[in-house]
Write an enzyme that holds these catalytic residues in place. Structure first.
Site, PDB file in Angstrom:
ATOM      1  N   HIS A  79      43.948  38.899  35.509  1.00  0.00           N
ATOM      2  CA  HIS A  79      43.006  38.132  36.337  1.00  0.00           C
ATOM      3  C   HIS A  79      43.561  36.730  36.623  1.00  0.00           C
ATOM      4  CE1 HIS A  79      40.134  40.875  34.106  1.00  0.00           C
ATOM      5  NE2 HIS A  79      39.825  41.129  35.357  1.00  0.00           N
ATOM      6  N   GLY A  90      43.947  43.293  42.161  1.00  0.00           N
ATOM      7  CA  GLY A  90      45.186  43.688  41.495  1.00  0.00           C
ATOM      8  C   GLY A  90      45.629  45.089  41.914  1.00  0.00           C
ATOM      9  N   GLN A  91      46.926  45.256  42.057  1.00  0.00           N
ATOM     10  CA  GLN A  91      47.524  46.562  42.384  1.00  0.00           C
ATOM     11  C   GLN A  91      47.264  47.584  41.266  1.00  0.00           C
ATOM     12  OE1 GLN A  91      48.882  47.945  44.960  1.00  0.00           O
ATOM     13  NE2 GLN A  91      49.654  49.775  43.919  1.00  0.00           N
ATOM     14  N   ARG A 125      39.906  46.908  29.131  1.00  0.00           N
ATOM     15  CA  ARG A 125      39.635  48.038  28.230  1.00  0.00           C
ATOM     16  C   ARG A 125      40.681  48.167  27.121  1.00  0.00           C
ATOM     17  NH1 ARG A 125      37.477  50.300  33.233  1.00  0.00           N
ATOM     18  NH2 ARG A 125      35.278  50.740  32.892  1.00  0.00           N
TER      19      ARG A 125
END
Ligand code: PAF
Length: 287
Positions: A42, A152-153, A192
């Site tokens: 991020h 984000g990719q 996660r």
């Protein structure tokens, strides 16, 4: 180095009010939509937004409509004070962190559905997920009215679906896609990852290893996707008895499988390590 704390905004009305002067004087507004639990991935989006925009807004909102009934909505990490610090360090001006009642109160009846692109990959295993993502992102676009917005990719399908939504609905903004940020050993950063035990954290690397194995054989000249998919699956199987939702080579634009690879190929995977579902992908140009 501690940064200036961003202004925390909780309501749609205040968010709109805060953006008014910037819209009026032609400032470039950048929006980074997030679900919080901010990590270096991020931070790279926030940095890019800071370098390209006059005013940077980050949204921190764990969106209930993109989680299925048996998914991890309740245990998804929530840590707004830490996220505010991180946003401060990255020079974010405003953090928009609404409550569920603010976003979905009033008996909302609208969902945005992008069709074909959502039918495969994560769409197969998370029914309704992308409807929830598109709906909340469209709401955030309407609330903040950014000129540029950053994703984000790592969430390759999300980016493809949102680009389609923006094109189809003529949303006047530009989506900027930033590279996946990885841990030292290559594991893609994800909120996660915090759910993984020490042992599972080591095992989780098999997803990136599998994608790299796929890329290596493509570079060596193998272009038959069934062979590449089998090689990637073998890498995960060798690492442990992990459920593979999907692990395959698809056309990067359409997300459809193709037997003979050509053009830009997306190697995409989702596996489950214990109760944690991890996704990752690599783009490969096949000449
Ligand atoms: O990528 C995410 O974190 C979420 O899907 C998003 C784009 C913030 C929408 O809730």
């Amino acid at each position: 180095m501690p940064g200036k704390q961003p202004v925390l905004i909780r309501t749609i009305a205040e968010m709109r009010q805060a953006m008014k002067p910037y819209k009026a004087n032609g400032s470039r507004v950048g929006l980074v939509p997030t679900m919080g639990a901010l990590h270096a991935g991020h931070a790279s989006l926030l940095k890019r937004a800071r370098s390209e925009c006059n005013v940077v807004v980050a949204s921190v909102y764990v969106n209930p409509t993109q989680f299925g009934p048996n998914e991890d909505f309740n245990k998804y990490p929530r840590q707004l004070p830490l996220d505010l610090d991180r946003c401060g360090r990255e020079g974010v001006d405003y953090v928009f962190a609404p409550a569920d009642a603010e976003m979905y109160g009033g008996g909302t009846q609208t969902l945005i559905h992008v069709a074909k692109l959502t039918e495969r990959l994560c769409g197969t295993f998370r029914p309704g997920h992308f409807d929830g993502v598109c709906t909340v992102v469209a709401k955030l676009f309407n609330i903040v009215q950014p000129d540029l917005t950053y994703f984000g990719q790592k969430d390759a399908q999300q980016v493809t679906v949102l680009k389609r939504m923006v094109a189809d609905l003529n949303v006047p903004l530009q989506i900027v896609v930033c590279p996946t940020i990885r841990e030292g050993d290559g594991l893609a950063m994800s909120s996660r990852n915090a759910f993984l035990s020490v042992e599972q954290r080591k095992q989780a690397l098999c997803l990136y290893n599998a994608l790299q194995a796929g890329r290596n054989v493509i570079v060596q000249g193998i272009k038959t996707s069934s062979r590449i998919n089998a090689i990637m699956r073998d890498v995960v199987l060798a690492a442990g008895p992990f459920a593979t939702d999907y692990l395959e080579a698809v056309d990067a634009q359409t997300l459809q499988p193709m037997e003979e690879l050509a053009g830009t190929v997306l190697l995409a995977g989702a596996i489950r390590i214990g109760a944690t579902r991890l996704i990752d992908n690599l783009l490969v140009d096949v000449t």
